[in-house]
Design a protein around this motif. Structure first.
Motif, PDB file in Angstrom:
ATOM      1  N   ALA A   1       8.473  31.227 -10.590  1.00  0.00           N
ATOM      2  CA  ALA A   1       7.053  30.990 -10.355  1.00  0.00           C
ATOM      3  C   ALA A   1       6.186  31.883 -11.227  1.00  0.00           C
ATOM      4  N   ALA A   2       6.622  33.121 -11.440  1.00  0.00           N
ATOM      5  CA  ALA A   2       5.837  34.039 -12.265  1.00  0.00           C
ATOM      6  C   ALA A   2       5.851  33.632 -13.730  1.00  0.00           C
ATOM      7  N   SER A   3       6.958  33.015 -14.180  1.00  0.00           N
ATOM      8  CA  SER A   3       7.049  32.611 -15.577  1.00  0.00           C
ATOM      9  C   SER A   3       6.334  31.302 -15.853  1.00  0.00           C
ATOM     10  N   GLY A   4       5.885  30.603 -14.812  1.00  0.00           N
ATOM     11  CA  GLY A   4       5.146  29.366 -15.003  1.00  0.00           C
ATOM     12  C   GLY A   4       6.005  28.138 -15.048  1.00  0.00           C
ATOM     13  N   GLY A   5       7.320  28.272 -14.877  1.00  0.00           N
ATOM     14  CA  GLY A   5       8.170  27.081 -14.851  1.00  0.00           C
ATOM     15  C   GLY A   5       9.416  27.275 -15.678  1.00  0.00           C
ATOM     16  N   ALA A   6      10.429  26.454 -15.410  1.00  0.00           N
ATOM     17  CA  ALA A   6      11.676  26.487 -16.160  1.00  0.00           C
ATOM     18  C   ALA A   6      12.437  25.230 -15.860  1.00  0.00           C
ATOM     19  N   GLY A   7      13.318  24.893 -16.763  1.00  0.00           N
ATOM     20  CA  GLY A   7      14.206  23.769 -16.525  1.00  0.00           C
ATOM     21  C   GLY A   7      13.487  22.438 -16.467  1.00  0.00           C
ATOM     22  N   GLY A   8      12.354  22.255 -17.192  1.00  0.00           N
ATOM     23  CA  GLY A   8      11.705  20.959 -17.232  1.00  0.00           C
ATOM     24  C   GLY A   8      10.669  20.752 -16.167  1.00  0.00           C
ATOM     25  N   PHE A   9      10.288  21.746 -15.403  1.00  0.00           N
ATOM     26  CA  PHE A   9       9.231  21.583 -14.411  1.00  0.00           C
ATOM     27  C   PHE A   9       8.171  22.647 -14.657  1.00  0.00           C
ATOM     28  N   SER A  10       7.008  22.451 -14.144  1.00  0.00           N
ATOM     29  CA  SER A  10       5.895  23.350 -14.446  1.00  0.00           C
ATOM     30  C   SER A  10       5.163  23.725 -13.173  1.00  0.00           C
TER      31      SER A  10
ATOM     32  N   GLY B   1       0.839  -1.196   0.000  1.00  0.00           N
ATOM     33  CA  GLY B   1       0.000   0.000   0.000  1.00  0.00           C
ATOM     34  C   GLY B   1       0.867   1.237   0.000  1.00  0.00           C
ATOM     35  N   PHE B   2       0.446   2.257  -0.718  1.00  0.00           N
ATOM     36  CA  PHE B   2       1.259   3.463  -0.877  1.00  0.00           C
ATOM     37  C   PHE B   2       0.386   4.696  -0.676  1.00  0.00           C
ATOM     38  N   ASP B   3       0.903   5.639   0.127  1.00  0.00           N
ATOM     39  CA  ASP B   3       0.287   6.944   0.321  1.00  0.00           C
ATOM     40  C   ASP B   3       1.035   7.912  -0.585  1.00  0.00           C
ATOM     41  N   ILE B   4       0.398   8.386  -1.645  1.00  0.00           N
ATOM     42  CA  ILE B   4       1.058   9.133  -2.710  1.00  0.00           C
ATOM     43  C   ILE B   4       0.716  10.620  -2.570  1.00  0.00           C
ATOM     44  N   ALA B   5       1.751  11.451  -2.592  1.00  0.00           N
ATOM     45  CA  ALA B   5       1.605  12.912  -2.584  1.00  0.00           C
ATOM     46  C   ALA B   5       2.226  13.444  -3.865  1.00  0.00           C
ATOM     47  N   VAL B   6       1.394  13.978  -4.749  1.00  0.00           N
ATOM     48  CA  VAL B   6       1.867  14.534  -6.018  1.00  0.00           C
ATOM     49  C   VAL B   6       2.111  16.030  -5.811  1.00  0.00           C
ATOM     50  N   LYS B   7       3.346  16.453  -6.017  1.00  0.00           N
ATOM     51  CA  LYS B   7       3.747  17.842  -5.817  1.00  0.00           C
ATOM     52  C   LYS B   7       4.339  18.378  -7.098  1.00  0.00           C
ATOM     53  N   ARG B   8       4.585  19.660  -7.095  1.00  0.00           N
ATOM     54  CA  ARG B   8       5.245  20.287  -8.237  1.00  0.00           C
ATOM     55  C   ARG B   8       6.681  19.778  -8.334  1.00  0.00           C
ATOM     56  N   ASP B   9       7.139  19.647  -9.525  1.00  0.00           N
ATOM     57  CA  ASP B   9       8.513  19.202  -9.742  1.00  0.00           C
ATOM     58  C   ASP B   9       9.426  20.419  -9.680  1.00  0.00           C
ATOM     59  N   LEU B  10      10.223  20.492  -8.634  1.00  0.00           N
ATOM     60  CA  LEU B  10      11.082  21.661  -8.407  1.00  0.00           C
ATOM     61  C   LEU B  10      12.548  21.345  -8.630  1.00  0.00           C
ATOM     62  N   GLY B  11      12.843  20.281  -9.345  1.00  0.00           N
ATOM     63  CA  GLY B  11      14.241  19.945  -9.596  1.00  0.00           C
ATOM     64  C   GLY B  11      14.955  20.992 -10.419  1.00  0.00           C
ATOM     65  N   GLY B  12      14.249  21.587 -11.391  1.00  0.00           N
ATOM     66  CA  GLY B  12      14.883  22.631 -12.204  1.00  0.00           C
ATOM     67  C   GLY B  12      15.226  23.859 -11.389  1.00  0.00           C
ATOM     68  N   LEU B  13      14.293  24.277 -10.497  1.00  0.00           N
ATOM     69  CA  LEU B  13      14.578  25.421  -9.633  1.00  0.00           C
ATOM     70  C   LEU B  13      15.724  25.130  -8.679  1.00  0.00           C
ATOM     71  N   GLN B  14      15.789  23.912  -8.173  1.00  0.00           N
ATOM     72  CA  GLN B  14      16.898  23.535  -7.292  1.00  0.00           C
ATOM     73  C   GLN B  14      18.222  23.635  -8.027  1.00  0.00           C
TER      74      GLN B  14
END
Length: 507
Positions: free
Chosen positions: A184-193, A127-140
């Protein structure tokens, strides 16, 4: 033939559970001849001996937490063959079964859901408790590239972004915040949205490691030179021609300075004519030096004031209920002296941004006014204030000096007063005129030197009164000494190479 795997949603499973529960309740009611209301099932409550056994096969307590990014996937290898999969909300996350023991979890949109896998016998595999979040790898990656020495972590919190970690200076924290806002204002960068058109909010929880302390040394140096020259002749007397008598009295004013300097007056009398020669020359130099020092934490405001206040009359306050009325003079106090206010921000690599406001003011007899004190024959002279102030924003390295303000001013006044016509005569015309000449030169410079400082041990600091001791009465009366003098005269310590005046020097 390959085994079929059944994927069901939570709504379908819930429908079956509700239908089954309703059928059981109706059957019991038919046997007893009455309708029994359906009560909620508590899996943790003790069961009666005659009640049917209810088992909770899967729940969040036995589930593992799996974070997912939007459009990202996680590959799972399970220990047994999969027969049935339950996804609570397929619009948030979905499962794709590619083989009997391998499943792909895919994030669809921001949210939380859970997922359970069962085998052919209905037993839970995982069983898995899944939390889908924004992908922030590009910002990192962007923050790591912009500030390699900083430890900044990026996390998604609902529709927002939270920055945490630590940086060396407040400017780095502000830079990270600005970058996150821009992304955040541009809507995403580096492969994340950022879903929702880039309306994410940025929460800055970055901690500054050891906020720097800045000491600023401001030097206000001014030299003012004044030259005043006055030369004139006053004539008085009478001329007799027969029965006609001409009396005259010529006093030439010095209007450039406003008054005659008290100085040398030479008088000569020839018959009935008295000539008074007024000649005076004044030269003066005024030197002003102020060096206020203030230490403050980076980003805060420091203030230093050294001066005083002088009274200025501000009308009378009378009590008319008494007879006669009692009046009191109202007094306001005006400040003067040396003041320094500044706000430093350490930008990194020893560079400091300074917002500085400094002022040096003193009392002056120029433009002073004299007022009479009501009810008395006394007069009160109110001096004017001569102020030099500067306010600006500069950026300098630690230990570097910058002339933040400066002024060179020269003022020249010259006036000639005399008898019309006669003052134009060669040589003799000097007897019928006066000359008033004023020249003022002022040079002002304000220097600012900031330092990034650290606390030191008390033994490494010195005070102005270190080593000071009052002289005994015998030395004060007989030798006019105000403090003790240590050491043997004419004996030089071989370890000391400095030559010059040391200690306290009192003129």
């Amino acid at each position: 033939m390959a085994k079929r795997t059944l994927i069901r949603t939570a709504s379908f499973a819930a429908l079956i559970a509700i239908s089954g529960s309703a059928l059981v309740n109706l059957a019991d009611a038919a046997d007893r001849g009455k309708v029994i209301p359906r009560a909620p099932i508590d899996a943790r409550a003790p069961m009666d001996a005659g009640a049917p056994v209810i088992q909770v096969v899967g729940s969040d307590e036995s589930s593992r937490f799996v974070p997912l990014g939007i459009g990202k996937s996680v590959i799972l290898d399970l220990p047994r063959d999969i027969k049935d999969v339950l996804v609570a909300d397929p619009t948030i996350a979905n499962a794709v079964i590619r083989s009997a023991r391998r499943a792909y979890l895919i994030g669809v949109k921001v949210g939380q859901t859970n997922m359970f896998f069962f085998d052919a016998e209905g037993r839970q595999i995982a069983g898995f408790d899944i939390a889908v979040k924004r992908d922030l790898g590009g910002l990192q990656a962007i923050l790591k590239q912009a500030m390699p020495g900083a430890d900044i972590r990026v996390e998604a919190v609902g529709d927002g972004i939270m920055l945490s970690g630590s940086v060396a200076t407040p400017s780095e924290a502000q830079q990270a915040y600005d970058l996150a806002n821009r992304v955040a204002a541009s809507g995403g960068a580096g492969g994340f949205s950022f879903g929702g058109g880039g309306d994410a909010k940025v929460i800055n929880n970055i901690v500054v490691r050891g906020r720097d302390q800045v000491m600023i040394k401001v030097t206000v140096a001014e030299v003012q030179r004044d030259v005043i020259k006055q030369l004139g002749v006053d004539l008085s007397g009478s001329l007799n021609t027969g029965t006609a008598v001409v009396n005259f009295n010529q006093t030439n004013p010095f209007s450039a300075y406003g008054q005659s300097l008290s100085g040398s007056n030479v008088s000569a009398q020839i018959r009935n004519i008295t000539a008074t020669l007024k000649a005076m020359e004044r030269a003066g130099v005024v030197r002003t030096l102020a060096e206020p020092n203030v230490t403050v934490v980076s980003g805060e405001t420091g203030l230093f004031v050294a001066g005083g206040e002088f009274p200025v009359p501000n009308g009378l306050s009378c009590d008319t209920t008494k007879s006669p009325p009692v009046c009191q003079q109202q007094i306001d106090f005006k400040k003067f002296g040396v003041s320094l206010s500044f706000t430093p921000v350490v930008l990194g690599e020893g560079r400091i941004s300074l917002k500085v406001a400094t002022e040096v003011s003193d009392l002056s007899s120029e433009n002073a006014i004299t007022l009479g004190v009501p009810g008395t024959n006394q007069t009160l002279t109110i001096p004017s204030i001569r102020a030099r102030r500067a306010e600006t924003v500069i950026e300098v390295p630690s230990g570097g000096s910058l002339a933040m303000a400066g002024m060179i001013q020269e003022q020249t006044k010259q006036q000639i007063n005399g008898f019309p016509g006669l003052q134009q005569l060669p040589i003799l015309g000097a007897l019928f005129k006066s000359r008033d000449y004023i020249n003022k030169q002022t040079e002002l410079m304000i220097l600012a030197t900031p330092f990034v400082v650290r606390a030191v041990a008390q033994k490494d600091l010195s005070r102005p009164d270190d080593g000071f001791a009052d002289a005994p009465d015998s030395s004060t009366v007989l030798l006019s000494r105000l403090n003790k003098i240590y050491g043997v005269p004419d004996k030089v310590d071989p370890a000391q190479v400095y030559r010059g005046n040391v200690g306290f020097i009192i003129d």
